[in-house]
Design a protein around this motif. Structure first.
Motif, PDB file in Angstrom:
ATOM      1  N   ARG A 160       0.615  -1.180  -0.084  1.00  0.00           N
ATOM      2  CA  ARG A 160       0.070  -0.194  -0.176  1.00  0.00           C
ATOM      3  C   ARG A 160       0.711   1.169   0.047  1.00  0.00           C
ATOM      4  NH1 ARG A 160      -5.035  -1.557   4.230  1.00  0.00           N
ATOM      5  NH2 ARG A 160      -6.252  -2.344   2.496  1.00  0.00           N
ATOM      6  N   ARG A 161       2.196   1.173   0.198  1.00  0.00           N
ATOM      7  CA  ARG A 161       2.922   2.160   0.214  1.00  0.00           C
ATOM      8  C   ARG A 161       3.603   2.609  -1.192  1.00  0.00           C
ATOM      9  NH1 ARG A 161       4.639  -0.389   5.096  1.00  0.00           N
ATOM     10  NH2 ARG A 161       3.900   0.593   7.085  1.00  0.00           N
TER      11      ARG A 161
ATOM     12  N   ALA B 238      -0.702   0.053  -4.752  1.00  0.00           N
ATOM     13  CA  ALA B 238      -1.527   0.510  -3.593  1.00  0.00           C
ATOM     14  C   ALA B 238      -2.926   0.342  -4.064  1.00  0.00           C
ATOM     15  CB  ALA B 238      -1.527   1.919  -3.244  1.00  0.00           C
ATOM     16  N   ARG B 239      -3.512   0.631  -5.204  1.00  0.00           N
ATOM     17  CA  ARG B 239      -4.817   0.323  -5.477  1.00  0.00           C
ATOM     18  C   ARG B 239      -5.114  -1.084  -5.919  1.00  0.00           C
ATOM     19  NH1 ARG B 239      -5.970   4.611 -10.293  1.00  0.00           N
ATOM     20  NH2 ARG B 239      -8.030   4.925  -9.342  1.00  0.00           N
TER      21      ARG B 239
ATOM     22  N   GLN C 206      -6.492  -2.977  -1.684  1.00  0.00           N
ATOM     23  CA  GLN C 206      -7.264  -2.099  -0.903  1.00  0.00           C
ATOM     24  C   GLN C 206      -8.250  -3.130  -0.472  1.00  0.00           C
ATOM     25  OE1 GLN C 206      -6.886   0.754   0.224  1.00  0.00           O
ATOM     26  NE2 GLN C 206      -5.085   0.881  -0.784  1.00  0.00           N
TER      27      GLN C 206
ATOM     28  N   GLY D 182       8.950   2.625   0.383  1.00  0.00           N
ATOM     29  CA  GLY D 182       7.602   2.821   0.493  1.00  0.00           C
ATOM     30  C   GLY D 182       7.464   4.283   0.683  1.00  0.00           C
TER      31      GLY D 182
END
Length: 477
Positions: free
Chosen positions: A68-69, A74-75, A78, A405
């Motif tokens: 997520r970093r 990241a997308r 989720q 990140g």
């Protein structure tokens, strides 16, 4: 109940966890006949209810946090974790709580395994009561090693036993995520299990006695950064709270605090300390107190008993699997040396027969997000021990961390002895820092002078560059 003939070995090991296995491995490698006794699963706490299952639960949590970093990932991460898949992988790492592979390993080193409860029955004697009630008497020519480990300690609270609380065992082996989980405690087990179960779908509330915060045995900033991240993840952390009673009403756990608050949950985990598993191993037959921690010298020999060794958690020196395995290697070498009449150099603190690292070079990693890793004493501990020391603090802000990140947040502390100009302790907090701690362990255990560390060049661009920042801060201030 039947009685078999007495059997004689050079060494008898009580407890077949990682510590007992390593003692047996080292004594067998030295040519000593060895028996090992286990009342539960061969492989012990670490394999089935501690290190392996807990880290299997935590690894997907940390991997998702790292992803997520990173833009581009990241997308894609989720969605909530697939709890069923995480638990299934956890089960694979525990071999579904079957010990066939571990048994094969013991047989492969040539040790004899006896299943059942092992109890001392006088000097150099262990009585084993098998699952079917059969008793065997094992006599050791040279040494008996107690490697029975520790168990979760539960406080004497009204209603607690009937409420069926979780300990670390239930927390690492649960088959599903409870909707609401109360975690009592603020140490390593508490923060790791809060991290895991919150990410797997539980609504977690932590109740921490006193005002010391989380991870009180580490540098203060470690607990502060972990608490900040847990809070951001949705964990409700309440400090200065003591639990006065626990009941289970129609399947719901009800905990009442010292402030009179009534908290409800589906499960409650007590992570409030450990106690030695020595209550029923016959210590009284050799003049020792049942249920006590066993005092040892640096060769892991029990005080006042030249044939008895206590290795791992039971001696209360460092309740960590890797330290227990280290002690096992030391104890195995000492047992073998004494059995062959080789003199042990008690004056050599860094010799093969001295567990010196237990005193001032114990490493530990807490697998939260961020990770917290340390070795050696904290600043406060070093000062209490009478050392003239200085702490150097820097943010972990180097090229390697920014690449690791976006928004990387971390901190490092180096505790330097001003008399000898050596590193006494190091603490890192931040994503991925668990892999940094061995470099610090080498520096602390090797008593490497700060002037020499200047020539240990960290690779670019890695998080290890924080070493350069620490050394610069020490030089420039």
């Amino acid at each position: 109940m039947t009685q078999s003939d007495s059997l004689t070995y050079d060494v008898v090991v009580i407890g077949a966890g990682p510590v007992g296995e390593n003692v047996a491995d080292r004594t067998r490698a030295a040519g000593l006949s060895t028996a090992i006794v286990e009342s539960e699963l061969v492989g012990g706490e670490c394999s089935y209810w501690a290190c392996m299952p807990s880290k299997a639960l935590l690894r997907p949590v940390i991997a998702r946090a790292d992803a997520r970093r990173l833009p581009g990932l990241a997308r894609s991460v989720q969605e909530p974790l697939d709890a069923a898949s995480v638990l299934s992988r956890r089960d694979e790492f525990t071999s579904h709580w079957k010990d066939d592979g571990q048994v094969q390993w013991v047989e492969g080193i040539g040790a004899d395994l006896y299943r059942g409860q092992g109890r001392l029955a006088g000097a150099r004697t262990v009585e084993v009561t098998g699952p079917d009630g059969t008793r065997r008497t094992l006599t050791a020519r040279h040494a008996v090693a107690v490697c029975t480990g520790s168990a979760a300690a539960l406080p004497p609270l009204p209603g607690l036993a009937e409420a069926r609380p979780w300990t670390s065992r239930e927390a690492t082996s649960a088959k599903s995520a409870p909707g609401r989980l109360l975690v009592v405690g603020g140490g390593v087990v508490a923060v790791e299990m809060a991290t895991a179960w919150q990410a797997l779908g539980s609504r977690v509330t932590m109740l921490v006695r006193g005002d010391g915060g989380l991870l009180a045995r580490m540098e203060p900033f470690a607990g502060e950064l972990v608490a900040e991240a847990l809070t951001e993840a949705g964990v409700d952390i309440r400090t200065g709270v003591s639990v006065e009673s626990v009941t289970r009403e129609n399947g719901t756990v009800v905990a009442v605090t010292d402030a009179g608050d009534r908290l409800e949950a589906d499960e409650i985990l007590f992570a409030t300390g450990r106690e030695p598993r020595t209550a029923d191993i016959g210590l009284e037959t050799v003049g020792l107190e049942p249920g006590s921690w066993l005092e040892v010298d640096d060769s892991l020999r029990v005080t006042g008993h030249d044939w008895l060794y206590a290795v791992g958690d039971v001696n209360h020196r460092a309740l960590l699997t890797h330290q227990g395995k280290y002690q096992a290697r030391i104890a195995g070498a000492a047992i073998a040396a004494r059995a062959s009449g080789v003199p042990i150099l008690e004056s050599d603190p860094w010799g093969a027969h001295a567990a010196t690292a237990d005193h001032d070079a114990v490493p530990q990693v807490v697998f939260t997000d961020p990770e917290a890793a340390s070795v050696g004493p904290t600043l406060a501990e070093a000062e209490r021990a009478g050392h003239r020391v200085r702490a150097v603090d820097v943010p972990i802000a180097v090229a390697g961390s920014s690449l690791y990140g976006d928004g990387y947040k971390g901190r490092a502390r180096m505790v330097v002895d001003l008399e000898d100009e050596i590193v006494r302790g190091v603490t890192f907090v931040g994503p991925g820092v668990g892999e940094l701690i061995h470099s610090a362990t080498v520096a602390v255990a090797g008593r490497v002078p700060v002037s020499r560390l200047w020539h240990a060049v960290p690779s670019y661009p890695t998080i290890s560059e924080v070493w350069l920042r620490l050394l610069e801060a020490y030089r420039d201030n």
